[in-house]
Design a protein around this motif. Structure first.
Motif, PDB file in Angstrom:
ATOM      1  N   MET A   1     -94.962 -41.441  93.959  1.00 44.99           N
ATOM      2  CA  MET A   1     -95.094 -42.738  92.901  1.00 44.99           C
ATOM      3  C   MET A   1     -96.744 -43.561  93.077  1.00 44.99           C
ATOM      4  SD  MET A   1     -92.245 -45.104  94.782  1.00 44.99           S
ATOM      5  CE  MET A   1     -92.438 -45.488  96.288  1.00 44.99           C
ATOM      6  N   LEU A   2     -96.957 -44.085  92.357  1.00 44.87           N
ATOM      7  CA  LEU A   2     -98.382 -44.936  92.530  1.00 44.87           C
ATOM      8  C   LEU A   2     -99.532 -44.089  92.895  1.00 44.87           C
ATOM      9  CD1 LEU A   2     -96.610 -47.541  95.016  1.00 44.87           C
ATOM     10  CD2 LEU A   2     -97.139 -47.878  92.424  1.00 44.87           C
TER      11      LEU A   2
ATOM     12  N   PRO B   1    -103.541 -45.949  93.599  1.00 43.46           N
ATOM     13  CA  PRO B   1    -104.188 -44.945  93.287  1.00 43.46           C
ATOM     14  C   PRO B   1    -104.238 -44.640  91.843  1.00 43.46           C
ATOM     15  CG  PRO B   1    -103.572 -44.483  95.452  1.00 43.46           C
ATOM     16  CD  PRO B   1    -102.656 -45.857  95.048  1.00 43.46           C
ATOM     17  N   ASP B   2    -103.124 -44.799  91.217  1.00 42.27           N
ATOM     18  CA  ASP B   2    -102.502 -44.576  89.842  1.00 42.27           C
ATOM     19  C   ASP B   2    -103.045 -45.888  88.973  1.00 42.27           C
ATOM     20  OD1 ASP B   2    -100.610 -46.392  90.176  1.00 42.27           O
ATOM     21  OD2 ASP B   2     -99.097 -44.737  89.305  1.00 42.27           O
ATOM     22  N   GLY B   3    -103.415 -46.794  89.700  1.00 43.37           N
ATOM     23  CA  GLY B   3    -103.915 -47.997  88.840  1.00 43.37           C
ATOM     24  C   GLY B   3    -102.817 -49.087  88.790  1.00 43.37           C
TER      25      GLY B   3
ATOM     26  N   GLY C   1    -105.552 -48.469 105.856  1.00 43.85           N
ATOM     27  CA  GLY C   1    -105.469 -47.166 105.457  1.00 43.85           C
ATOM     28  C   GLY C   1    -106.348 -47.041 104.276  1.00 43.85           C
ATOM     29  N   GLN C   2    -106.158 -45.965 103.325  1.00 42.12           N
ATOM     30  CA  GLN C   2    -106.933 -45.736 102.186  1.00 42.12           C
ATOM     31  C   GLN C   2    -106.169 -45.757 101.012  1.00 42.12           C
ATOM     32  OE1 GLN C   2    -108.561 -43.010 104.530  1.00 42.12           O
ATOM     33  NE2 GLN C   2    -109.279 -44.977 105.544  1.00 42.12           N
ATOM     34  N   GLY C   3    -106.997 -46.000  99.877  1.00 39.52           N
ATOM     35  CA  GLY C   3    -106.237 -45.480  98.609  1.00 39.52           C
ATOM     36  C   GLY C   3    -105.853 -46.523  97.691  1.00 39.52           C
ATOM     37  N   PHE C   4    -105.596 -47.650  98.387  1.00 42.75           N
ATOM     38  CA  PHE C   4    -105.005 -48.879  97.825  1.00 42.75           C
ATOM     39  C   PHE C   4    -105.985 -50.056  97.940  1.00 42.75           C
ATOM     40  CE2 PHE C   4    -100.436 -48.199  96.807  1.00 42.75           C
ATOM     41  CZ  PHE C   4    -100.111 -47.105  97.533  1.00 42.75           C
ATOM     42  N   LEU C   5    -106.003 -51.054  96.665  1.00 42.07           N
ATOM     43  CA  LEU C   5    -107.292 -51.904  96.949  1.00 42.07           C
ATOM     44  C   LEU C   5    -106.881 -53.193  96.516  1.00 42.07           C
ATOM     45  CD1 LEU C   5    -110.408 -51.390  96.745  1.00 42.07           C
ATOM     46  CD2 LEU C   5    -110.392 -52.227  94.298  1.00 42.07           C
TER      47      LEU C   5
ATOM     48  N   SER D   1    -103.540 -49.541 102.821  1.00 38.03           N
ATOM     49  CA  SER D   1    -102.534 -48.880 102.426  1.00 38.03           C
ATOM     50  C   SER D   1    -101.386 -49.511 102.319  1.00 38.03           C
ATOM     51  CB  SER D   1    -102.529 -47.268 103.272  1.00 38.03           C
ATOM     52  OG  SER D   1    -101.568 -46.668 102.880  1.00 38.03           O
ATOM     53  N   VAL D   2    -100.199 -49.381 101.927  1.00 34.72           N
ATOM     54  CA  VAL D   2     -99.191 -49.908 101.901  1.00 34.72           C
ATOM     55  C   VAL D   2     -97.933 -49.227 102.544  1.00 34.72           C
ATOM     56  CG1 VAL D   2     -99.733 -51.494  99.964  1.00 34.72           C
ATOM     57  CG2 VAL D   2     -98.046 -49.320  99.605  1.00 34.72           C
TER      58      VAL D   2
END
Ligand code: ADP
Ligand code: MG
Length: 356
Positions: free
Chosen positions: A258-259, A315-317, A293-297, A337-338
């Motif tokens: 997900m996400l 990452p998917d918006g 972490g990475q991928g989440f903003l 990251s979460v």
């Protein structure tokens, strides 16, 4: 002292609006029951059927063991309080409170005693000679409450009685209302669209949507164990995150995709989603943890006073709502990251039902 039972109650208005659909609900003696739901979900219609203003199209309403479908409103001994105070403008506060008692043909002395007693209970005894136009909104609503209480009704019916008051007064009158209801021990059915008000006042809450009862339970039940995605999304502020997810098994482990990311599930959750291919993952903003972490903003951060609300872009918006502790130093634009507090999350079928 009355218990109210709604048995398969439906209401269809002329023109075909199904305002209430097959409602089954018991309000116990002395209970404070809140009917909660969005505008148009059938709360007022339900209340007015209990008051006798509307007749159910089908089903039965009981006061204790007696069916009241054909009982006139005036014979039901209910006290009603509405959003608009509905005070008589040409009568003083005293006369407003006394009016229903005069209709009941109580002796003058008894009327005077009751008016003064409720006036002091609601701390409006210094306002008895005023006219409604000389009162603030909060004072007018106290008078409306006093009028309902003085009647010594078996049941209080209240329809958004606080929604015209400004925030500070609302919280004040709300606390008063809760205390009075306890003290008087009168069965109360209270309508609101405000979930915070429902959580603060109710012994139990009945959540409705589009004329259909969704769940009945204590505030704790509804907050911590919402039965479906509607209740999960409606109760709690900021609202819970509800995320579509694919269930993936690999090497004996279960994951949620997900996400635009992949999350490994602890074994108790894995056991719950086993056998499902798609689920809706529910996590409250306070149960999302932002980690390195990475991928989440971090998309936005709003200070709420004690804590902060962040929107974190996956990452998917998708924008996730995340409550940050007061000491958080997170800033807009940070890459993170979460993780989730899995002890508090829930998973639902695509239809919205909780997966047990
Ligand atoms: P709520 O109090 O939850 O906002 P209501 O019980 O007032 O909702 O309304 C439920 C539905 O029934 C709405 O679609 C509303 O438009 C409709 N409705 C309410 N009263 C009437 C009426 N007297 N005649 C026709 N439709 C009505
Ligand atoms: Mg209404």
């Amino acid at each position: 002292m009355v218990r109210v039972v709604l048995e398969n109650v439906s209401k269809t208005f002329k023109g075909g609006v199904n305002a209430v659909k097959n409602l089954n609900l018991t309000i116990n003696d002395k209970e404070f029951m809140v009917l909660l739901g969005p505008s148009g979900c059938g709360k007022t219609t339900t209340l007015l059927m209990i008051a006798g203003v509307y007749k159910p199209t089908s089903g039965y309403i009981y006061f204790d063991d007696r069916i009241v479908n054909d009982l006139e409103p005036k014979d039901r001994n209910v006290g009603m309080v509405f959003q608009s105070y509905a005070l008589y403008p040409h009568m003083t506060v005293y006369e407003n409170i006394a009016f229903p008692l005069k209709l009941k043909k109580l002796p003058k002395g008894e009327i005077d005693r009751r008016v003064k007693e409720v006036a002091s209970m609601l701390r409006i005894d210094n306002l008895l000679d005023r006219y409604p136009r000389q009162l603030s909104g909060g004072q007018q609503q106290r008078v409306a409450l006093a009028r309902a209480i003085a009647k010594q009704p078996d049941i209080f019916l209240m329809d958004e009685p606080l929604s015209n008051l400004d925030a500070k007064i609302r919280v004040e009158v709300r606390a008063e209302l809760k205390r009075l209801q306890r003290e008087l021990g009168i069965t109360t059915i209270y309508v609101t669209h405000d979930q915070a008000e429902a959580l603060s006042l109710a012994d139990r809450i009945a959540v409705m949507n589009e004329g259909v009862l969704q769940q009945v339970g204590t505030p704790d039940d509804l907050y911590n164990r919402p039965a479906n995605t509607f209740v999960a999304g409606f109760i709690g502020s900021p609202a819970a995150n509800l995320v579509d997810a694919d269930v993936v098994e690999a090497g004996g482990e279960y994951y949620l995709e997900m996400l635009g990311s992949r999350f490994k599930l602890p074994s108790d959750l894995a056991a719950i989603v086993k056998g499902e291919s798609r689920v809706i993952f529910m996590v409250r903003p306070e149960d999302v943890k932002v980690v390195e972490g990475q991928g989440f903003l971090v998309y936005s951060v709003e200070w709420l006073g004690r804590e902060a609300l962040a929107h974190v872009r996956a990452p998917d918006g998708t924008l996730l709502r995340v409550l940050l502790p007061p000491e958080s130093k997170l800033t807009i634009g940070a890459e993170v990251s979460v993780t989730f507090n899995y002890a508090k999350v829930h998973v639902y079928k695509p239809s919205g039902e909780l997966i047990a």
